[in-house]
Write an enzyme that holds these catalytic residues in place. Structure first.
Site, PDB file in Angstrom:
ATOM      1  N   GLY A  48      36.831  37.138  43.699  1.00 51.54           N
ATOM      2  CA  GLY A  48      37.829  36.456  44.506  1.00 51.54           C
ATOM      3  C   GLY A  48      39.197  37.053  44.203  1.00 51.54           C
ATOM      4  N   ASN A  52      40.791  37.412  40.519  1.00 53.41           N
ATOM      5  CA  ASN A  52      40.919  38.755  39.941  1.00 53.41           C
ATOM      6  C   ASN A  52      42.343  39.034  39.485  1.00 53.41           C
ATOM      7  OD1 ASN A  52      38.234  39.211  40.615  1.00 53.41           O
ATOM      8  ND2 ASN A  52      38.720  40.335  42.481  1.00 53.41           N
ATOM      9  N   PHE A 102      31.158  36.687  47.898  1.00 54.21           N
ATOM     10  CA  PHE A 102      31.444  38.018  48.435  1.00 54.21           C
ATOM     11  C   PHE A 102      30.223  38.877  48.176  1.00 54.21           C
ATOM     12  CE2 PHE A 102      33.243  42.363  47.584  1.00 54.21           C
ATOM     13  CZ  PHE A 102      33.623  42.648  48.887  1.00 54.21           C
ATOM     14  N   GLN A 173      42.603  39.246  55.666  1.00 55.26           N
ATOM     15  CA  GLN A 173      42.733  38.195  56.657  1.00 55.26           C
ATOM     16  C   GLN A 173      43.555  38.609  57.880  1.00 55.26           C
ATOM     17  OE1 GLN A 173      40.517  36.334  56.438  1.00 55.26           O
ATOM     18  NE2 GLN A 173      40.810  34.483  55.225  1.00 55.26           N
ATOM     19  N   THR A 223      49.353  50.795  49.324  1.00 49.03           N
ATOM     20  CA  THR A 223      48.439  51.571  48.490  1.00 49.03           C
ATOM     21  C   THR A 223      47.735  52.636  49.324  1.00 49.03           C
ATOM     22  OG1 THR A 223      46.644  49.965  48.797  1.00 49.03           O
ATOM     23  CG2 THR A 223      48.113  49.646  46.916  1.00 49.03           C
ATOM     24  N   GLY A 228      47.220  56.997  45.226  1.00 50.98           N
ATOM     25  CA  GLY A 228      48.234  56.182  44.557  1.00 50.98           C
ATOM     26  C   GLY A 228      48.828  55.156  45.495  1.00 50.98           C
ATOM     27  N   ASP A 257      43.367  44.573  43.532  1.00 47.79           N
ATOM     28  CA  ASP A 257      43.783  43.356  42.829  1.00 47.79           C
ATOM     29  C   ASP A 257      44.403  43.698  41.477  1.00 47.79           C
ATOM     30  OD1 ASP A 257      42.662  41.994  44.966  1.00 47.79           O
ATOM     31  OD2 ASP A 257      40.759  41.672  43.936  1.00 47.79           O
TER      32      ASP A 257
END
Length: 327
Positions: A48, A52, A102, A173, A223, A228, A257
């Site tokens: 999650g 995390n 998940f 989302q 990201t 990187g 995360d």
């Protein structure tokens, strides 16, 4: 700075497929896919997004407040989180639903096919940040990570209402949000997190170009996977931070995360955004080299060595006070 992280708490079921997904996709049959991949390995792990990130923050010496909704099967997970430095007093426990799941399969090229079952996460919309702010003490920054969309909108609105800075991390989302919702989630954010694909999707959803999005937020961290991350700020050139190299990549799940956890730990302690992304990239590589999103261990000397090798002695010296005394 007291950090609160809102978002999903889930169990990860991580399978490994020894081939390539692309070898089994037929260009003229993409509208009727029906495939089953025989996995060689399965790991059932805690996960999650919010969980995390808070575990990463806890291991970096902070005590973040986890804000999310879980099922009645949460007791063992709760103990794990508390033992890893996470404050779980703001977690809502459903009386009827299971904790989210998940389910993800990764192929040999690190491509992934995943399904997420929300379960109790749908009840996150009942959590009031205003009540938590009054009951548990002032919040310094709220990260609004992927969650029930109504919960994300509520937390964003309440952060503005009580005057608490927030970071927007709509991520997965975005596909469920319309234009007004996506704009509402980013407007006024101190930090915005996306990957490069999500950045393009955010442009499409909001109807804003990248300059217009950047005008609505403080700092945008985008990201780039193995390349990187970019740091975008108004009236400044894009600053690229290369990834910390690895020769032992195992599982990419949870890498983003970890980057967020490292970034937030650094900026919460007064370091500039570049140092935050550098620490985040180093922590992300630790996660990349382990199976699961929370199974890595932080070795302060190794983490500092990675930062020194990738970014130089000045960066390592700036980050050292944050991590050199970690247990």
């Amino acid at each position: 700075m007291r950090l609160a992280v809102t978002g999903s708490v889930a169990t990860d079921h991580l399978a490994v497929f020894p081939g390539r997904f692309t070898d089994h996709l037929l260009a003229d049959q993409l509208d009727r896919i029906s495939l089953s991949f025989l996995a060689d390995a399965l790991e059932v792990r805690r996960g999650g997004v919010a969980a995390n990130i808070t575990v990463g923050l806890g291991r970096l010496g902070l005590r973040p407040l986890l804000v999310g909704a879980v099922g009645h099967d949460f007791a063992d997970y709760d103990s794990w989180l508390v033992n890893n430095g996470v404050d779980t007093r703001a977690v809502h426990v459903s009386e009827t639903l299971h904790t989210a799941r998940f389910m993800c399969t990764t192929d040999q090229d690190h491509n992934q096919i995943a399904t997420f079952y929300a379960g109790a996460m749908a009840e996150a919309r009942t959590i009031s940040l205003s009540d938590l702010h009054d009951r548990l003490g002032p919040l310094g920054l709220v990260l609004i990570a992927p969650d029930d969309p109504e919960a994300m909108l509520r937390h964003t609105r309440e952060s503005r209402a009580i005057g608490v800075p927030f970071a927007a991390d709509p991520s997965q989302q975005l596909a469920r949000l319309d234009g007004p919702q996506a704009r509402e989630l980013i407007d006024g954010a101190r930090y915005l997190f996306t990957n490069e694909y999500e950045a393009s999707l955010l442009v499409e959803r909001t109807g804003l170009d990248r300059a217009e999005i950047l005008a609505r937020v403080g700092t945008w961290v985008c990201t780039q996977g193995a390349e990187g991350a970019d740091i975008l700020e108004r009236a400044r050139p894009v600053l690229h931070v290369p990834a910390v190299p690895t020769g032992a990549a195992v599982d990419p799940t949870g890498v983003g995360d970890a980057l967020r956890a490292g970034f937030l730990a650094a900026v919460a302690r007064g370091l500039p955004t570049e140092r935050g992304v550098q620490l985040g990239c180093a922590l992300a590589t630790e996660v990349l080299e382990s199976v699961g999103t929370q199974e890595y261990k932080i070795d302060p000397s190794r983490l500092l060595s990675r930062i020194h090798a990738a970014y130089g002695s000045v960066a390592a010296g700036d980050v050292a006070p944050l991590i050199e005394d970690l247990p």
